[in-house]
Write a protein that holds these residues in place. Structure first.
Motif, PDB file in Angstrom:
ATOM      1  N   SER A   1       0.856  -1.183   0.000  1.00  0.00           N
ATOM      2  CA  SER A   1       0.000   0.000   0.000  1.00  0.00           C
ATOM      3  C   SER A   1       0.894   1.235   0.000  1.00  0.00           C
ATOM      4  O   SER A   1       2.067   1.165   0.338  1.00  0.00           O
ATOM      5  N   THR A   2       0.329   2.351  -0.426  1.00  0.00           N
ATOM      6  CA  THR A   2       1.086   3.592  -0.410  1.00  0.00           C
ATOM      7  C   THR A   2       1.399   3.943   1.035  1.00  0.00           C
ATOM      8  O   THR A   2       0.496   3.940   1.868  1.00  0.00           O
ATOM      9  N   PRO A   3       2.666   4.197   1.348  1.00  0.00           N
ATOM     10  CA  PRO A   3       2.994   4.434   2.758  1.00  0.00           C
ATOM     11  C   PRO A   3       2.296   5.668   3.315  1.00  0.00           C
ATOM     12  O   PRO A   3       2.148   6.678   2.633  1.00  0.00           O
TER      13      PRO A   3
ATOM     14  N   SER B   1       6.865  -5.922  10.457  1.00  0.00           N
ATOM     15  CA  SER B   1       8.251  -5.588  10.122  1.00  0.00           C
ATOM     16  C   SER B   1       8.517  -4.100  10.285  1.00  0.00           C
ATOM     17  O   SER B   1       7.604  -3.275  10.182  1.00  0.00           O
ATOM     18  N   ALA B   2       9.771  -3.807  10.544  1.00  0.00           N
ATOM     19  CA  ALA B   2      10.246  -2.417  10.594  1.00  0.00           C
ATOM     20  C   ALA B   2      11.615  -2.426   9.928  1.00  0.00           C
ATOM     21  O   ALA B   2      12.547  -3.082  10.413  1.00  0.00           O
TER      22      ALA B   2
ATOM     23  N   VAL C   1       7.422   0.724   8.238  1.00  0.00           N
ATOM     24  CA  VAL C   1       6.790  -0.172   9.203  1.00  0.00           C
ATOM     25  C   VAL C   1       5.560  -0.788   8.552  1.00  0.00           C
ATOM     26  O   VAL C   1       4.698  -0.077   8.030  1.00  0.00           O
ATOM     27  N   THR C   2       5.489  -2.106   8.584  1.00  0.00           N
ATOM     28  CA  THR C   2       4.381  -2.801   7.911  1.00  0.00           C
ATOM     29  C   THR C   2       3.568  -3.573   8.947  1.00  0.00           C
ATOM     30  O   THR C   2       4.133  -4.192   9.852  1.00  0.00           O
ATOM     31  N   THR C   3       2.261  -3.533   8.796  1.00  0.00           N
ATOM     32  CA  THR C   3       1.395  -4.263   9.728  1.00  0.00           C
ATOM     33  C   THR C   3       0.956  -5.585   9.113  1.00  0.00           C
ATOM     34  O   THR C   3       1.120  -5.810   7.901  1.00  0.00           O
TER      35      THR C   3
ATOM     36  N   THR D   1      -0.648  -2.811   5.727  1.00  0.00           N
ATOM     37  CA  THR D   1      -0.586  -1.344   5.692  1.00  0.00           C
ATOM     38  C   THR D   1       0.839  -0.906   5.998  1.00  0.00           C
ATOM     39  O   THR D   1       1.500  -1.479   6.863  1.00  0.00           O
ATOM     40  N   VAL D   2       1.296   0.104   5.238  1.00  0.00           N
ATOM     41  CA  VAL D   2       2.688   0.535   5.372  1.00  0.00           C
ATOM     42  C   VAL D   2       2.749   1.972   5.878  1.00  0.00           C
ATOM     43  O   VAL D   2       1.991   2.837   5.426  1.00  0.00           O
TER      44      VAL D   2
END
Ligand code: N01
Length: 534
Positions: free
Chosen positions: A5-7, A115-116, A127-129, A133-134
């Motif tokens: 996704s767009t950060p 992740s980070a 950071v990704t959930t 979502t980024v």
């Protein structure tokens, strides 16, 4: 999971919504004015106190200092019913703090950070959930809890068990075990609390004891409004004392060597602490060397053993529950733990001498061939402490360096807060942070992190991180201090010794909160000594 996704761009990401994460979001957003988003995989705030809903869950720090101190109105509005506060009360308190400071809208609950990754060129964290979502953030504050990654031993045959298995740190809300045949594995702080609470409720309780521990009465008593008012009137002095002390539990720590007084006087001092209650109080307020001198330690240990012998009526049961050797794990306190073994429905099985052979459909079979029939098996088996939660995320610093490779099974940090090659990446209760009543240490670290971020913002720093030399020196300091204590002489989670395959290492700064705060102040006053910035 790949980013898809767009950060979303924010100044700071905070991971965790316990004591640390809540305060970090408050400091960064409400005080520094940074756009901040907080994440927690739980569906609400509370951290440890969100998850640990097992019967009997209670803080072992006295109520008046198991809270935030940063806001005097919050302190003055606080209230409590007993000398110790229970899990539902702590959860309610933390939810109240979140609402009071309007923090709920900054948190994404039910959202795990997977992740980070540090982007060197942009000097940003991606950071990704779990939902994909980024976020891009300049700063990451990890407030992931030091006792939150569950240790769930894989016993042979466990998957064949037809009853229920429950880990205490994932206790289903309102789960009632009344009238059931229950087994509990684990007799640490959690085990003792849950065993004491379940004993009168369940039909039969089988306690699988691997290492009996030293424990003293907690001393939970009702408090009057007058007592609470007196504490509130004295809060300035109380918090100054807490923050300048070693273990930050709100009592004066003794400096008197145990062997400098007569045997009779030692007995009197131990008895007084026993009657008052509190595990840390017993270890640190009676004499100044219980945690450092083996002879002093044995005097305290012998006193506790004599109390267990007085309480447990059946000598064979008493033998199974009496610790041997040093009193050198995190000190425990309980609310009638040993007494429950006098109940006809409670049985102790010593699994060092009679190990668990396997779990079958009907229960647990021990080496003597006995099947302990169970409807429910409770795991009070603790946590992969301190770095456990970091290893469950993909964390990459400069040049893609993975935190697992960086730590190589032996986590380190500078000041318990930051680590080399992970710029603008901060930890609350990271490896080698202070070993204390936790809220005052958490506040100390969050305030220091927030001040450091403020410093970086005001000075236009792209990145700030510790030097490898400063980190190595801090690790050395923590090791030297730990080696002066008796704690290193026994296995426990404090050194990562409770997890099969985990490399033992020093995980705490045992120099006390007062000294720790002085070190932090000194680092700041000396131009962030040990840090480098770009
Ligand atoms: O976990 P623990 P805990 N087979 O690791 C046993 C905080 N806390 O959740 O001792 C059989 O201490 C293990 O046996 P052994 C507090 O800081 C605070 O109780 O390794 N047994 C031990 O008995 C505390 O120190 C409060 O031989 C196995 C138990 O499980 C920390 O949390 C309340 C086993 C684990 O004890 C951790 O406490 C509760 C196996 N395979 C917790 N694996 C407060 O009051 C483990 N065990 C604030």
């Amino acid at each position: 999971m790949p980013a898809h996704s767009t950060p979303q761009i924010v100044d700071a990401v905070v991971i965790g919504a316990g004591f640390g994460g809540i305060y970090a979001v408050h400091k960064l957003h409400n005080e520094l004015g940074l756009t901040t988003v907080g994440f927690d995989k739980a569906d609400g705030p509370g951290g440890t106190w969100y998850w640990n809903r097992y019967p009997g869950a209670l803080s072992d720090t006295e109520s008046h200092v198991y809270r935030y101190s940063f806001d005097s109105d919050l302190l003055q509005d606080g209230t409590w019913k007993h000398t110790y506060i229970t899990q539902p009360e702590i959860l309610e308190y933390l939810e109240g703090v979140v609402d009071r400071f309007d923090l709920r809208r900054h948190f994404r609950f039910g959202t795990e950070v997977t992740s980070a990754v540090y982007l060197d060129d942009e000097a940003q964290w991606e950071v990704t959930t779990g939902a994909g979502t980024v976020y891009r953030a300049t700063y990451v504050v990890n407030a992931v809890g030091l006792l939150s990654a569950i240790n769930f031993p894989n016993l042979p045959g466990l998957d064949t068990f037809e009853g229920e298995t429950i880990h205490t740190a994932a206790w289903p809300e309102g789960k009632d075990l009344a009238g059931r045949r229950v087994g509990v594995i684990g007799t640490g702080s959690t085990g003792q609390q849950v065993i004491t609470a379940l004993a009168p409720e369940v039909e039969h309780l089988t306690v699988f004891v691997r290492t009996p521990q030293y424990s003293v009465p907690v001393g939970k008593r009702p408090v009057t409004t007058e007592q609470i008012d007196a504490v509130k009137a004295d809060y300035d002095r109380i918090w100054t004392q807490v923050k300048g002390s070693s273990v930050a539990f709100g009592f004066e720590e003794s400096t008197v060597p145990a062997m400098s007084v007569s045997e009779e006087e030692r007995g009197r001092v131990f008895e007084q602490a026993w009657q008052h209650g509190g595990g840390f109080r017993f270890m640190f307020a009676t004499f100044g060397d219980i945690a450092t001198d083996e002879e002093a330690n044995e005097a305290a240990a012998a006193f506790i053993r004599s109390k267990i012998a007085e309480v447990i009526e059946d000598p064979e049961t008493a033998r199974k529950l009496t610790p041997t050797g040093l009193f050198a794990r995190r000190p425990l306190c309980d609310d009638g733990y040993h007494q429950v073994f006098n109940r006809p429905n409670v049985e102790a099985v010593a699994i060092k001498e009679n190990p668990i052979r396997e779990v079958t459909a009907k229960g647990v079979v021990t080496e003597d061939g006995v099947l302990h029939e169970l409807d429910v098996l409770v795991f009070a088996t603790g946590f992969d402490a301190v770095d456990g939660n970091y290893r469950r995320m993909e964390i990459r610093g400069r040049g893609g360096l993975n935190i697992n490779d960086h730590w190589d099974g032996q986590p380190t940090s500078y000041l318990g807060i930051a680590t080399a090659n992970f710029p603008n990446w901060f930890m609350v209760l990271g490896p080698n942070g202070p070993f204390t009543n936790l809220p005052p240490s958490i506040e100390t670290q969050v305030e220091w992190i927030s001040d450091t971020i403020d410093f970086a913002e005001r000075n236009g720093l792209r990145a700030i991180e510790p030097t490898p030399e400063a980190e190595a020196e801090w690790t050395e300091t923590c090791t030297e201090i730990a080696d002066m204590t008796v704690f290193t002489k026994v296995d426990s989670w404090i050194f990562g010794a409770n997890i099969p395959g985990k490399k033992p290492s020093v995980l705490f700064y045992l120099g006390g909160l007062g000294n720790y705060r002085a070190v932090l102040a000194d680092v700041t006053a000396n131009g962030y000594r040990g840090f480098e910035s770009a």
